[in-house]
Design an enzyme around this catalytic site. Structure first.
Site, PDB file in Angstrom:
ATOM      1  CG  HIS A  53      -1.927  -1.222   1.785  1.00 18.83           C
ATOM      2  ND1 HIS A  53      -2.788  -1.923   0.527  1.00 18.83           N
ATOM      3  CD2 HIS A  53      -1.872  -2.370   1.764  1.00 18.83           C
ATOM      4  CE1 HIS A  53      -3.515  -2.544   0.443  1.00 18.83           C
ATOM      5  NE2 HIS A  53      -2.757  -3.075   1.769  1.00 18.83           N
ATOM      6  CG  ASP A  58      -4.755  -6.508  -0.278  1.00 19.89           C
ATOM      7  OD1 ASP A  58      -4.950  -7.258   0.510  1.00 19.89           O
ATOM      8  OD2 ASP A  58      -5.027  -5.001   0.349  1.00 19.89           O
TER       9      ASP A  58
END
Ligand SMILES: [Zn+2]
Length: 448
Positions: A270, A321
């Site tokens: 991220h 993810d």
């Protein structure tokens, strides 16, 4: 059995350019490419013909396989990242090595159908509910490895240290399954996992929330000794930054740097809410950045500074993810399109640069430095995108087929080869006959 098999690619992506008519020789003994021959206008006799645009296999650098069971259910009503997490914990509580194997096999088969040939599984669901170890303390990790083998994809099992619920706070009830107690005990358990054909073992630090600062270096050293990839969720939420500041007086990035976590085999996942100094630290240490745009938008995380990170020296990879969507082509273009929305400017990455993140750099982030390119010596992992579907048909894709990254979806993936063997043929998985059914059944088994 012949020692070499030949694939003829109607169009192929050779890293910087697309070529029409490429013959690819593959060794059947070690599953590697032995020769790439351009200018092959017609398929050589006996070659397997792959019509469409063939690219190196896609690397999904960040996965939590069990989150796939949440797709849809978490879209009812509103909520935040933190309410989403509560629902996620409820599903996690119901998983056993058997049910997790069935779910992961289906999820990895879904990935194969999407052209993904290697997955980085960020794995922290280690123990039975309440935190009791299984008879084999790595039963859950081994279930994931077996699931990937059945689906035909390579796996880097990023065995994750998860020891606390927040700075100085013991694990909460749901998190007991995740914790080994200390980083030393995490290392002891993780050391029993071994690399093997199609499998790499790596390490992960769940986040600076979940591993106390004085134990970060134990995980970093474990990865360093093995020259293994090390991943960490980094600054996904502003709340994490604020709590880190309150506890340590520094940003999460600075904390990781101070404990030897950053470096070229490390990937921050991220890297969303970063200061200029954080970006410089990540870049100057060649720490990678794994962007997960479909999850980041689903969880309302924000848009990470991927342009600045890459410019500073951080290689970019991509991950699905939470599996709100499993489509690496969507992840790739979303990175560019998010940046367009923010900056009001187009063209931050070319199609070639997006493909590089989805293939070569993604594989490197998972420790597969010998995959992700179509060249002699590389592992024979590749994916063919159809150029004759309603989404991709037209003259432009044939002249510049790499632009398919802006139009094609996972549904346009026609063939997938891993280690020289076909795992997807004409859009169907070869060894998991009904992937949709496998998903439905394995997810239903986790509900009441
Ligand atoms: Zn994650």
């Amino acid at each position: 059995m012949p020692l070499t098999t030949t694939y003829w690619l109607e169009h192929a992506w050779l890293g910087t350019r697309a070529e029409p008519g490429v013959a690819l020789d593959v060794s059947t003994t070690d599953g590697r490419i032995t020769a790439v021959r351009t200018g092959a206008d017609a398929p050589p006799p006996g070659a397997t013909v792959l019509r469409g645009f063939t690219i190196p296999g896609l690397a999904n650098a960040h996965s939590h396989a069990f989150h796939r069971a949440l797709r849809g259910t978490v879209q009812v009503g509103s909520g935040t990242f933190w309410t989403w997490r509560e629902v996620m914990y409820t599903v996690a509580q119901r998983l056993t090595p058997e049910t997790y194997f069935a779910l992961a096999r289906a999820v990895y088969a879904e990935m194969a159908l999407a052209g993904i040939t290697a997955v980085g599984e960020f794995h922290y669901l280690h123990h039975a509910p309440g935190g009791t170890p299984y008879a084999d303390p790595n039963a859950m990790g081994e279930a994931l490895i077996a699931a990937a083998a059945e689906a035909g994809v390579r796996i880097t099992l990023l065995d994750t240290a998860y020891l606390s619920s927040g700075f100085g706070a013991a694990p909460e009830r749901h998190q007991l399954r995740f914790s080994d107690g200390t980083a030393e005990r995490w290392a002891e358990r993780a050391s029993a996992l071994k690399d093997r054909e199609g499998v790499r073992i790596g390490a992960a630090i769940h986040s600076v929330r979940a591993v106390p600062a004085d134990q970060l270096s134990t995980v970093a050293r474990w990865a360093e000794e093995r020259r293994a990839p090390l991943h960490v969720h980094l600054s996904e939420q502003t709340a994490e930054n604020e709590a880190c500041h309150a506890a340590h007086g520094v940003t999460p990035t600075r904390l990781l740097a101070d404990h030897g976590v950053l470096g070229p085999r490390t990937t921050g996942v991220h890297n969303t809410h970063m200061t200029d100094a954080d970006i410089a630290l990540v870049g100057s240490t060649s720490t990678g950045t794994c962007m997960c745009p479909t999850t980041e938008r689903d969880l309302a995380d924000g848009i990470g500074p991927a342009v600045a990170l890459q410019k500073a020296g951080s290689p970019l990879s991509l991950g699905s993810d939470s599996h709100a969507v499993v489509d690496l082509l969507e992840e790739a273009r979303a990175m560019e399109l998010n940046e367009r929305l923010r900056s009001h400017v187009r063209g931050h990455w070319t199609a070639a640069a997006l493909l590089r993140a989805a293939t070569a750099d993604g594989h490197a982030a998972l420790g597969w430095t010998d995959a992700g390119t179509l060249e002699a010596g590389a592992l024979a992992d590749f994916t063919t995108i159809a150029l004759d579907t309603v989404r991709t048909a037209g003259p432009v894709p044939r002249l510049a087929p790499e632009t398919a990254v802006f139009a094609a979806t996972a549904a346009d993936v026609r063939h997938v080869v891993v280690g020289g063997r076909r795992i997807v043929q004409d859009g169907a998985h070869v060894s998991v006959p009904d992937v949709a059914r496998a998903l439905a059944d394995s997810i239903a088994a986790l509900r009441d």
